[in-house]
Design an enzyme around this catalytic site. Structure first.
Site, PDB file in Angstrom:
ATOM      1  N   ASP A  95     -12.456  -8.942   4.010  1.00  0.00           N
ATOM      2  CA  ASP A  95     -13.692  -8.830   3.226  1.00  0.00           C
ATOM      3  C   ASP A  95     -14.313 -10.209   3.034  1.00  0.00           C
ATOM      4  O   ASP A  95     -15.522 -10.382   3.122  1.00  0.00           O
ATOM      5  CB  ASP A  95     -13.422  -8.190   1.857  1.00  0.00           C
ATOM      6  N   LYS A 130       2.923 -15.101   1.604  1.00  0.00           N
ATOM      7  CA  LYS A 130       3.076 -15.782   0.313  1.00  0.00           C
ATOM      8  C   LYS A 130       4.570 -16.065   0.175  1.00  0.00           C
ATOM      9  O   LYS A 130       5.237 -15.635  -0.776  1.00  0.00           O
ATOM     10  CB  LYS A 130       2.513 -14.879  -0.796  1.00  0.00           C
ATOM     11  N   TYR A 132       0.829  -1.210   0.000  1.00  0.00           N
ATOM     12  CA  TYR A 132       0.000   0.000   0.000  1.00  0.00           C
ATOM     13  C   TYR A 132       0.866   1.265   0.000  1.00  0.00           C
ATOM     14  O   TYR A 132       0.522   2.259  -0.617  1.00  0.00           O
ATOM     15  CB  TYR A 132      -0.888   0.051   1.250  1.00  0.00           C
ATOM     16  N   ASP A 158      -6.493  -6.926   3.888  1.00  0.00           N
ATOM     17  CA  ASP A 158      -7.598  -6.242   3.224  1.00  0.00           C
ATOM     18  C   ASP A 158      -8.519  -7.271   2.569  1.00  0.00           C
ATOM     19  O   ASP A 158      -9.734  -7.242   2.735  1.00  0.00           O
ATOM     20  CB  ASP A 158      -7.045  -5.273   2.164  1.00  0.00           C
ATOM     21  N   ASP A 193      -3.311 -17.919  -0.338  1.00  0.00           N
ATOM     22  CA  ASP A 193      -4.286 -18.619  -1.183  1.00  0.00           C
ATOM     23  C   ASP A 193      -4.937 -19.770  -0.415  1.00  0.00           C
ATOM     24  O   ASP A 193      -6.152 -19.979  -0.480  1.00  0.00           O
ATOM     25  CB  ASP A 193      -3.660 -19.092  -2.511  1.00  0.00           C
TER      26      ASP A 193
END
Ligand code: IPM
Ligand code: MN
Length: 361
Positions: free
Chosen positions: A253, A193, A142, A249, A225
Site C-alpha cells: 500500500d 522483524k 492472517y 500488505d 520499519d
C-alpha cells in the site's frame, strides 16, 4: 478456449470491472483467441442476496475456470458482522486459502516520464522505479491459529492472533522469489522483524538457506520499519522485495501511493499450477462508489497479469500495459491522478485505454 470467472463484488468493483470488459472485447476482436467469461456474485452483495459472501455457485464457477478476475469486496454496510462473516475474510481470504494461492505478486512501477504523479520529491523520484513485491499470502498472522478473544473478564477482554511460519511455507515462497529475481535484476530484499519476532528469525534463516541455491542472486535483509523508510528515501534501490503476509500488505500500500495512487496497483495471487486470482490491491473504496470517479487502471493491469501468468500470453499482457502507458502520456488522468481540476471519468479512461489497445494489438 480460456475460461475466466468474473467476480466484480462491492464498492467500485463493478465500475472498474466494466472497464476491464472493454479490454477483453478488444482482445477478442483483434486476436483469434476464445475467451469465455461468466460473472458471479461475491462479497457483501452476495451476503445481501444469499446470506453468504461466497455462494456455492460462485465457488463452483471459480473451480471450473482457468482464472478469476476479482474486483473488490467489503464496505461499511457489512462492518457490523463478526470478523469471520465479513466479506473480506469469508470470500477473499477464503478463496486465497481454498485455491492455495500462496504467491502474491504486486508490481509497483513508476515510469520515468510520469514521475510527476508521485507524491515524492523530484530529486528522489527522477529515476522512476520498478519493484516487484512478492508477498506470502496464505500464512503468517492472517491465518495463524489460535486467534480469537478471551472474554472471561468483560471489563478487560483480551484478543489474540498467532504469527506463525513453517520452514516449508517460507521455502516455497522464497524459491519462487529467487526464480523471479533471476529474470530481473538478480537482487532480492527480504523483509522481516527478526530483531523481535521468532517467526521472523526463522523467516530470515530459511530465506538465507534458499539463497545458497541461487548464488547469482544478491540477497539482503531489511527490518520492516527500515524498509518503510527506504521506500520513501530511495525506491529505485529495490527490485524484488520478498515479504511475509502482513508486512507485504502494508508495504505494498505504501508503494502504491508512491506510484501516484492506490488505483494503480494490480495483483496476482497464484498457486503452483499458475491458477490465479487477479485483483486490484486498492480495495472497494466505498466513498467513490457509483460516482464514475474510480481509477480502472489497477483492474485493467490485473487483467494484463492474468494473461501473463495464467494464460502465458505475454504479448497481450505487454500490449495492455503499453496501452495504459500511452493513455497516461496522452494526458488522460482519473481524479486520483489529477490536480483535481482536469480529469476524466472511470468510463472515459477505460474507453481511451481500449481505443489505444485496438491500435497497438
Ligand atoms: C489486500 C487487502 C486484503 C488483505 C484485505 C481486503 C483482506 O488489503 O489484498 O491487500 O489484507 O490482504
Ligand atoms: Mn492491503
Amino acid at each position: 478456449m480460456y475460461k475466466i470467472a468474473i467476480l466484480p463484488g462491492d464498492g467500485i468493483g463493478p465500475e472498474i470491472m466494466t472497464e476491464a470488459y472493454k479490454i477483453l472485447s478488444v482482445i477478442q476482436k483483434k486476436k483469434k483467441i476464445k475467451i469465455y467469461t461468466k460473472e458471479f456474485d461475491v462479497g457483501g452483495k452476495a451476503i445481501d442476496k444469499y446470506n453468504t459472501a461466497l455462494p456455492k455457485n460462485t465457488l463452483k464457477g471459480c473451480q471450473e475456470s482457468d482464472a478469476i478476475l476479482f474486483g473488490a469486496v467489503g464496505g461499511p454496510k457489512w462492518n457490523y458482522l463478526l470478523p469471520e462473516k465479513k466479506p473480506e475474510i469469508s470470500s477473499l481470504l477464503f478463496l486465497r486459502k481454498f485455491f492455495n494461492l500462496f504467491i502474491n505478486l504486486r508490481p509497483a512501477k513508476l515510469y520515468k516520464n510520469l514521475n510527476n504523479l508521485s507524491p515524492l520529491k523530484e530529486k528522489i523520484i527522477k529515476n522512476g522505479f520498478d519493484i516487484l513485491f512478492i508477498r506470502e499470502l496464505i500464512g503468517g498472522i492472517y491465518f495463524g491459529l489460535p486467534k480469537g478473544r478471551n472474554n472471561l473478564n468483560p471489563e478487560n477482554i483480551s484478543a489474540f492472533d498467532t504469527a506463525i511460519y513453517s520452514t516449508n511455507e517460507i521455502k516455497k515462497i522464497s524459491k519462487f522469489a529467487f526464480k523471479q529475481a533471476l529474470k530481473r535484476k538478480k537482487k532480492i530484499v527480504s523483509i522481516d522483524k527478526a530483531n523481535v519476532l521468532e517467526s521472523s528469525i526463522l523467516w530470515r534463516e530459511v530465506v538465507t538457506k534458499v539463497s545458497k541455491d541461487f548464488p547469482e542472486v544478491q540477497l539482503t535483509h531489511l527490518y520492516v520499519d527500515n524498509a518503510a523508510i527506504q521506500l520513501i528515501k530511495d525506491p529505485s534501490q529495490f527490485d524484488v522485495i520478498l515479504c511475509p503476509n502482513l508486512f507485504g500488505d502494508i508495504l505494498t500500500d505504501e508503494c502504491a501511493i508512491l506510484t501516484g495512487s492506490l488505483g494503480m496497483l494490480p495483483s496476482a495471487s497464484l498457486n503452483k499450477k499458475k491458477f490465479g486470482l487477479y485483483e486490484p490491491a486498492g480495495g472497494s473504496a466505498p466513498e467513490l462508489q457509483n460516482k464514475n470517479l474510480a481509477n480502472p487502471i489497477a483492474q485493467i493491469l490485473s487483467l494484463a497479469m492474468l494473461f501473463k501468468y495464467s494464460f502465458n500470453l505475454t504479448n497481450i499482457s505487454l500490449a495492455i500495459e503499453n496501452a495504459i502507458l500511452l493513455t497516461l502520456k496522452q494526458g488522460y488522468f482519473t481524479q486520483d491522478l489529477s490536480n483535481g481540476l482536469n480529469f476524466v471519468t472511470t468510463s472515459t479512461m477505460g474507453t481511451k485505454i481500449s481505443e489505444n489497445l485496438l491500435k497497438i494489438l
